[in-house]
Design a protein around this motif. Structure first.
Motif, PDB file in Angstrom:
ATOM      1  N   GLU A  31       0.831  -1.203   0.000  1.00  0.00           N
ATOM      2  CA  GLU A  31       0.000   0.000   0.000  1.00  0.00           C
ATOM      3  C   GLU A  31       0.866   1.253   0.000  1.00  0.00           C
ATOM      4  N   LEU A  32       1.959   1.196   0.736  1.00  0.00           N
ATOM      5  CA  LEU A  32       2.829   2.363   0.852  1.00  0.00           C
ATOM      6  C   LEU A  32       3.493   2.705  -0.476  1.00  0.00           C
ATOM      7  N   VAL A  33       3.988   1.694  -1.191  1.00  0.00           N
ATOM      8  CA  VAL A  33       4.697   2.004  -2.439  1.00  0.00           C
ATOM      9  C   VAL A  33       3.759   2.621  -3.476  1.00  0.00           C
ATOM     10  N   LYS A  34       2.473   2.269  -3.410  1.00  0.00           N
ATOM     11  CA  LYS A  34       1.520   2.876  -4.343  1.00  0.00           C
ATOM     12  C   LYS A  34       1.444   4.388  -4.135  1.00  0.00           C
ATOM     13  N   GLY A  35       1.548   4.799  -2.870  1.00  0.00           N
ATOM     14  CA  GLY A  35       1.503   6.231  -2.585  1.00  0.00           C
ATOM     15  C   GLY A  35       2.844   6.918  -2.782  1.00  0.00           C
ATOM     16  N   TYR A  36       3.937   6.210  -2.433  1.00  0.00           N
ATOM     17  CA  TYR A  36       5.245   6.862  -2.464  1.00  0.00           C
ATOM     18  C   TYR A  36       5.860   6.888  -3.858  1.00  0.00           C
ATOM     19  N   GLU A  37       5.399   6.023  -4.759  1.00  0.00           N
ATOM     20  CA  GLU A  37       5.990   6.001  -6.099  1.00  0.00           C
ATOM     21  C   GLU A  37       5.770   7.320  -6.828  1.00  0.00           C
ATOM     22  N   LYS A  38       4.752   8.082  -6.413  1.00  0.00           N
ATOM     23  CA  LYS A  38       4.524   9.397  -7.021  1.00  0.00           C
ATOM     24  C   LYS A  38       5.559  10.406  -6.532  1.00  0.00           C
ATOM     25  N   VAL A  39       6.126  10.145  -5.357  1.00  0.00           N
ATOM     26  CA  VAL A  39       7.138  11.036  -4.787  1.00  0.00           C
ATOM     27  C   VAL A  39       8.518  10.696  -5.337  1.00  0.00           C
ATOM     28  N   ASP A  40       8.845   9.406  -5.321  1.00  0.00           N
ATOM     29  CA  ASP A  40      10.171   8.968  -5.772  1.00  0.00           C
ATOM     30  C   ASP A  40      10.035   7.585  -6.404  1.00  0.00           C
ATOM     31  N   PRO A  41       9.779   7.527  -7.705  1.00  0.00           N
ATOM     32  CA  PRO A  41       9.531   6.229  -8.354  1.00  0.00           C
ATOM     33  C   PRO A  41      10.714   5.276  -8.296  1.00  0.00           C
ATOM     34  N   ILE A  42      11.918   5.799  -8.258  1.00  0.00           N
ATOM     35  CA  ILE A  42      13.091   4.924  -8.229  1.00  0.00           C
ATOM     36  C   ILE A  42      13.272   4.307  -6.845  1.00  0.00           C
ATOM     37  N   ALA A  43      12.950   5.059  -5.803  1.00  0.00           N
ATOM     38  CA  ALA A  43      13.164   4.575  -4.438  1.00  0.00           C
ATOM     39  C   ALA A  43      12.322   3.351  -4.114  1.00  0.00           C
ATOM     40  N   VAL A  44      11.179   3.201  -4.783  1.00  0.00           N
ATOM     41  CA  VAL A  44      10.299   2.076  -4.449  1.00  0.00           C
ATOM     42  C   VAL A  44      10.694   0.794  -5.174  1.00  0.00           C
ATOM     43  N   LEU A  45      11.621   0.862  -6.126  1.00  0.00           N
ATOM     44  CA  LEU A  45      11.971  -0.331  -6.897  1.00  0.00           C
ATOM     45  C   LEU A  45      12.480  -1.478  -6.020  1.00  0.00           C
ATOM     46  N   PRO A  46      13.377  -1.233  -5.053  1.00  0.00           N
ATOM     47  CA  PRO A  46      13.822  -2.351  -4.203  1.00  0.00           C
ATOM     48  C   PRO A  46      12.680  -2.979  -3.399  1.00  0.00           C
ATOM     49  N   ILE A  47      11.724  -2.153  -3.003  1.00  0.00           N
ATOM     50  CA  ILE A  47      10.583  -2.694  -2.254  1.00  0.00           C
ATOM     51  C   ILE A  47       9.731  -3.566  -3.166  1.00  0.00           C
ATOM     52  N   TYR A  48       9.482  -3.078  -4.375  1.00  0.00           N
ATOM     53  CA  TYR A  48       8.726  -3.889  -5.327  1.00  0.00           C
ATOM     54  C   TYR A  48       9.442  -5.213  -5.597  1.00  0.00           C
ATOM     55  N   GLN A  49      10.764  -5.168  -5.732  1.00  0.00           N
ATOM     56  CA  GLN A  49      11.515  -6.401  -5.983  1.00  0.00           C
ATOM     57  C   GLN A  49      11.332  -7.384  -4.829  1.00  0.00           C
ATOM     58  N   ARG A  50      11.415  -6.886  -3.609  1.00  0.00           N
ATOM     59  CA  ARG A  50      11.237  -7.768  -2.453  1.00  0.00           C
ATOM     60  C   ARG A  50       9.830  -8.359  -2.421  1.00  0.00           C
ATOM     61  N   LEU A  51       8.837  -7.543  -2.753  1.00  0.00           N
ATOM     62  CA  LEU A  51       7.462  -8.036  -2.775  1.00  0.00           C
ATOM     63  C   LEU A  51       7.287  -9.124  -3.832  1.00  0.00           C
ATOM     64  N   VAL A  52       7.911  -8.930  -4.996  1.00  0.00           N
ATOM     65  CA  VAL A  52       7.836  -9.939  -6.057  1.00  0.00           C
ATOM     66  C   VAL A  52       8.481 -11.242  -5.592  1.00  0.00           C
ATOM     67  N   GLU A  53       9.657 -11.150  -5.034  1.00  0.00           N
ATOM     68  CA  GLU A  53      10.368 -12.353  -4.597  1.00  0.00           C
ATOM     69  C   GLU A  53       9.607 -13.074  -3.492  1.00  0.00           C
ATOM     70  N   ASN A  54       9.022 -12.321  -2.582  1.00  0.00           N
ATOM     71  CA  ASN A  54       8.224 -12.947  -1.520  1.00  0.00           C
ATOM     72  C   ASN A  54       6.977 -13.615  -2.089  1.00  0.00           C
ATOM     73  N   GLU A  55       6.399 -12.996  -3.111  1.00  0.00           N
ATOM     74  CA  GLU A  55       5.191 -13.556  -3.720  1.00  0.00           C
ATOM     75  C   GLU A  55       5.491 -14.899  -4.372  1.00  0.00           C
TER      76      GLU A  55
END
Length: 410
Positions: free
Chosen positions: A327-351
């Motif tokens: 939920e957080l990355v959906k909101g923060y990607e508008k602020v800093d799209p590059i900063a959320v990439l590691p979080i998205y990667q972790r979410l993908v790997e966990n999935e």
């Protein structure tokens, strides 16, 4: 000329196999269409016809739900709409009182397959009139007399007449409300006062008859009962009463509820109640919620609408919930799209720890989002390399490869 019955009843009745979930849902929606037609016809149709069609529709609806898989509740909601309309239609049509009482008794105490709907004597009072209500009370007393000694509260559900006792108690509660009898309301609703929900029921009954001070007092008693979920529910009801009837007391009530049950939800309600005074409470709320990173982050993100603050909290409080991070990355990607990439990667790997189409679809969507966020930056190649690596690692998962293809991943 098509009559109202011709338009409504075929939509209620069915010979289809409604014990299948999908068929039950489809027919349930059709039943709602029928009730819509019935309600729309009220201004231009004779009351006797409205009542007749409503009565027949209700009888048919009960037969349908008796054999349906209504786990979605669609058919049940249609039945409740008819149950709400029935007493109103009976009153306007001046339905014969003795016949109406006979039907009410059969509906509640007859050998019907469906026994999980209640009739509200308060709603039927206009149709019954004073004489009819007294006759109805007498019929209830006759049922009770035939049952023998009343079982204890603990034994009632295992008695041979549990349904009858439940129905009699329900009627006693509603008739106490109809009478505006304060002592009877307390006796029938609060019982031995050992359950917070019963105390709230008492408050709601007083609210219904306009005894607001009593309603607020009993809602507060339910709130103070313990720290359980029933008391938490009562707390929101108590605060709602204050907001409507004693608004100057509402803010302190919301504050006390937050202090007793700190969460993102109670904090959000305190924030709303505080209005311009919110800065007075901000530090206390943020400090208290720090004990629960999920609540702290969600409050900052959804209520304060401060994604940067939420992002900082997530890191400083070591947030470990994938759901909250997503939920957080959906909101923060508008602020800093590059900063959320590691979080998205972790979410993908966990999935992808778990197999299954749903996990693959969610992972694919997140990878597609990563490509979109990284497009035009030096990180675009890294994202594509990650996708290639995942394809190779999970090469023996054909469904995963298929979902990646569907998402347009390289």
């Amino acid at each position: 000329m098509t009559t109202l019955a011709d338009a409504v009843l075929p939509l209620i009745r069915t010979r289809s196999d409604v014990d299948r979930w999908s068929a039950a849902n489809a027919h349930g929606q059709q039943m709602h269409d029928a009730v819509d037609i019935l309600e729309a016809a009220i201004p231009t149709t004779p009351p006797s016809e409205i009542y007749s069609v409503t009565h027949k529709s209700l009888a048919s609806a009960i037969k349908v739900i008796a054999r349906a898989d209504d786990s979605s509740g669609i058919i049940g909601d249609a039945c409740r709409r008819l149950l709400e309309l029935h007493p109103k239609a009976a009153a306007v049509a001046a339905a014969p009182v003795s016949t109406l009482i006979d039907w009410m008794m059969k509906f509640q105490f007859g050998d019907e397959e469906v026994d999980y709907f209640e009739l509200d004597p308060v709603a039927y009072a206009p149709a019954l009139g004073d004489v009819g209500v007294e006759a109805y009370r007498k019929r209830l007393s006759e049922v009770e007399a035939r049952l023998g000694p009343r079982p204890s509260e603990e034994d009632r559900w295992t008695s041979g007449h549990s349904h009858e006792w439940f129905t009699l108690d329900w009627n006693a509660r509603r008739l106490a409300v109809l009478d505006h009898d304060i002592e009877s309301i307390i006796r029938t609703h609060a019982k031995d006062r050992k359950v917070a929900a019963w105390v709230q029921d008492t408050a709601e009954a007083f609210d219904e008859i306009g005894e607001i001070d009593l309603a607020i007092d009993w809602a507060k008693q339910a709130t103070d009962f313990d720290r359980g979920l029933q008391s938490l529910k009562a707390a929101d009801y108590w605060c709602g009463l204050l907001e409507e009837h004693r608004p100057t007391e509402a803010l302190q009530a919301r504050l006390s509820v937050f202090r007793k049950w700190p969460s993102s939800t109670s904090a959000a309600r305190l924030h709303k109640a505080a209005g311009n005074a919110w800065p007075v409470y901000r530090d206390e709320v943020v400090a208290t919620l720090a004990a629960s990173p999920n609540d702290a982050v969600m409050f900052a993100l959804l209520t304060l609408k401060q994604p940067e603050f939420a992002w900082n909290l997530a890191h400083s409080l070591a947030l470990d919930s994938d759901h909250t991070w997503s939920e957080l990355v959906k909101g923060y990607e508008k602020v800093d799209p590059i900063a959320v990439l590691p979080i998205y990667q972790r979410l993908v790997e966990n999935e992808l720890v778990e197999a299954g189409a749903h996990h693959y679809q969610l992972a694919a969507r997140r990878l597609a989002k990563m490509r979109k966020l990284a497009a035009g930056s030096e990180h675009a190649v890294e994202v594509d390399e990650l996708i290639a690596e995942l394809r190779e690692t999970h090469r023996r998962r054909p469904r995963l490869q298929q979902e990646f293809d569907r998402a347009g991943l390289p």
